[in-house]
Write a protein that holds these residues in place. Structure first.
Motif, PDB file in Angstrom:
ATOM      1  N   GLN A   1     -29.100 -10.387  39.193  1.00 54.03           N
ATOM      2  CA  GLN A   1     -30.130 -11.365  39.526  1.00 54.03           C
ATOM      3  C   GLN A   1     -31.115 -11.530  38.366  1.00 54.03           C
ATOM      4  O   GLN A   1     -31.503 -12.650  38.035  1.00 54.03           O
ATOM      5  N   VAL A   2     -31.486 -10.423  37.757  1.00 49.87           N
ATOM      6  CA  VAL A   2     -32.403 -10.495  36.609  1.00 49.87           C
ATOM      7  C   VAL A   2     -31.710 -11.171  35.428  1.00 49.87           C
ATOM      8  O   VAL A   2     -32.339 -11.908  34.663  1.00 49.87           O
TER       9      VAL A   2
ATOM     10  N   THR B   1     -36.022 -11.822  42.803  1.00 50.75           N
ATOM     11  CA  THR B   1     -36.234 -10.604  42.015  1.00 50.75           C
ATOM     12  C   THR B   1     -37.619  -9.992  42.221  1.00 50.75           C
ATOM     13  O   THR B   1     -38.034  -9.122  41.465  1.00 50.75           O
TER      14      THR B   1
ATOM     15  N   LYS C   1     -34.700  -4.354  42.126  1.00 48.72           N
ATOM     16  CA  LYS C   1     -34.131  -5.466  41.374  1.00 48.72           C
ATOM     17  C   LYS C   1     -32.655  -5.205  41.067  1.00 48.72           C
ATOM     18  O   LYS C   1     -32.257  -4.084  40.803  1.00 48.72           O
TER      19      LYS C   1
ATOM     20  N   TYR D   1     -31.258 -16.087  45.435  1.00 43.32           N
ATOM     21  CA  TYR D   1     -30.390 -15.937  44.263  1.00 43.32           C
ATOM     22  C   TYR D   1     -29.271 -16.981  44.271  1.00 43.32           C
ATOM     23  O   TYR D   1     -28.996 -17.615  43.253  1.00 43.32           O
TER      24      TYR D   1
END
Length: 88
Positions: A39-40, A30, A35, A6
């Motif tokens: 990050q998503v 991810t 999750k 990330y």
């Protein structure tokens, strides 16, 4: 680790580096079952900057749902705004 992927993806994205590599790293970050909405969200932004709006909207929708579950209204708001922009 997911956190390191990330961080690398975020650095590349924020600094206008290779978006394909950033996408590869954020996909690795991810990939697990747990999750993280931030990050998503980064994945959605990378996809958006790559012109992959359909995929960006899907990722932003997932990030928004995860943020709602976590009670993070700011990320919900940011994702809604991005979805509206990419849906034009």
């Amino acid at each position: 680790s997911a956190g390191e992927y990330y961080t690398a993806a975020s650095f590349y994205h924020s600094n206008g580096q290779d978006l394909n590599k950033a996408l590869d790293w954020i996909n690795k970050a991810t990939a697990g079952d747990e999750k993280k909405f931030w990050q998503v969200r980064r994945k959605a932004l990378i996809l958006g900057d790559m012109g992959k709006t359909k995929d960006a909207i899907a990722a932003a929708t997932m990030s928004m749902e995860l943020a709602q579950k976590a009670g993070n209204d700011e990320y919900v708001k940011m994702n809604k705004a991005s979805i509206a922009e990419w849906s034009k």
